[in-house]
Design a protein around this motif. Structure first.
Motif: not given
Lengths: 111, 233
Positions: A45, A53-54, A62, A64-66, A68-70
């Motif tokens: 991403g 991603p803030i 940005i 990709d925040p997904l 990173q969250a995973l």
């Protein structure tokens, strides 16, 4: 970072996993493999010149925040799984008196 | 000797094959990966989750189901570690691996200075997780590290791992119940239970959930440390 390089880290982990003679080194190699997978996902991403991603004013590009969250959850799980494997190593050492694969497999086969 | 060389040769051939497979499928990664979700998060993320930090918004709202099972895996791993590390011998007079005489005085002194700072920094990361980089998982790890330093300051400190584990289980049940509350207000589970569109009200949920997850992660890692320290007698 190039995806090929991250996959190279995975391959280094796999190579160590299949050649290491010590159980603790095998655990290290699992961790190295996991680091390669994490790098690969973060790379997926990633965006050249993208911002974090803030939310802020004038935010266009940005990362990709997904992934990173995973990967946050993966890191936490990875640390606990490494701890579990090392605890098993301690138990193996108490039982067999060694953490070498050869000794453990030989003594385990006799029983 | 020769057989080991042949084995290594086969292994390297296998790894090269894997590398080749990855190299030729790498082009497909760009096709499989599209930026639709990213654009969706960028456009609607703040209204849906009221979280400035999109990562926190994802793991506390969009994908809360995943986060709950992640917390569950953490709980299971910690339970497994504590169950494996149980001894048959009576555990009176258990001394920790950390020897007070082997630890440098300078380290102990600086640990005393750094310990409260680390605790405050960890709490800051947890509570501020929806505004800045951070959140429950990272902050919990920092708080657990601060507690690990506490063992250097006072090596004779005795903690009961089963007590820590009981608290962690209770916190996990609270997390699951809190995540399911939204079925009464919104009709769907695992999302923000507050129906108010005011961002300030919705933030209460994010902060509470971050604090709960942070407490859970910190307790889990603390239990792991204690189990390992007990081993090195």
């Amino acid at each position: 970072m190039n995806p090929l390089l991250t996959f190279l880290v995975v391959l280094i982990g796999l190579y160590g996993l299949s050649t290491s003679k010590n159980i603790i080194k095998s655990v290290f190699c699992v961790t190295i493999t996991e680091a390669g997978v994490i790098l690969l996902f973060l790379n997926l991403g990633n965006l050249e010149g993208g911002s974090i991603p803030i939310f802020a004013e004038g935010l266009v590009n940005i990362v990709d925040p997904l992934p990173q969250a995973l990967m946050i959850t993966t890191i936490v799980i990875g640390s606990t799984v490494t701890a579990l494997a090392l605890m098993l190593c301690i138990k193996i050492f108490h039982h067999y008196g060694s953490v070498e694969w050869d000794v453990v497999l030989r003594d385990g086969g006799e029983e | 000797m020769v057989s080991s060389v042949i084995k290594h040769g086969f292994l390297i051939l296998l790894l090269l094959f894997l590398f080749g497979v990855f190299y030729f499928t790498m082009e497909e990664l760009d096709i499989m990966y599209d930026t639709f979700a990213k654009r969706y998060y960028l456009l609607n993320g703040l209204e849906d989750t009221a979280s400035m930090n999109l990562v926190t918004g994802i793991y506390l709202d969009y994908r809360l189901f995943d986060s709950i099972f992640e917390a569950g895996i953490l709980l299971i791993a910690v339970s497994g570690i504590i169950w494996i590390s149980k001894h048959d011998i009576e555990e009176h007079n258990v001394h920790f691996m950390l020897d007070k005489f082997k630890t440098p005085d300078l380290f102990v002194m600086f640990a005393r200075v750094v310990y409260p700072l680390m605790l405050v920094f960890g709490f800051y990361i947890i509570v501020n997780g929806h505004l800045s980089p951070g959140g429950g998982f990272q902050g919990g790890a920092i708080v657990a590290t601060a507690i690990l330093i506490l063992y250097y300051i006072d090596p004779n400190k005795d903690t009961s791992t089963s007590f820590i584990l009981s608290i962690e289980k209770i916190v996990f049940i609270i997390i699951v119940v809190f995540a399911m509350l939204s079925i009464f207000t919104k009709g769907t589970m695992f999302t923000n239970p507050f129906t108010s569109s005011d961002a300030g009200v919705q933030t209460i949920y994010l902060v509470l959930m971050n604090v709960l997850i942070g407490v859970k992660v910190a307790l889990g890692l603390w239990a792991i440390f204690t189990a390992f320290l007990r081993e090195g007698r």
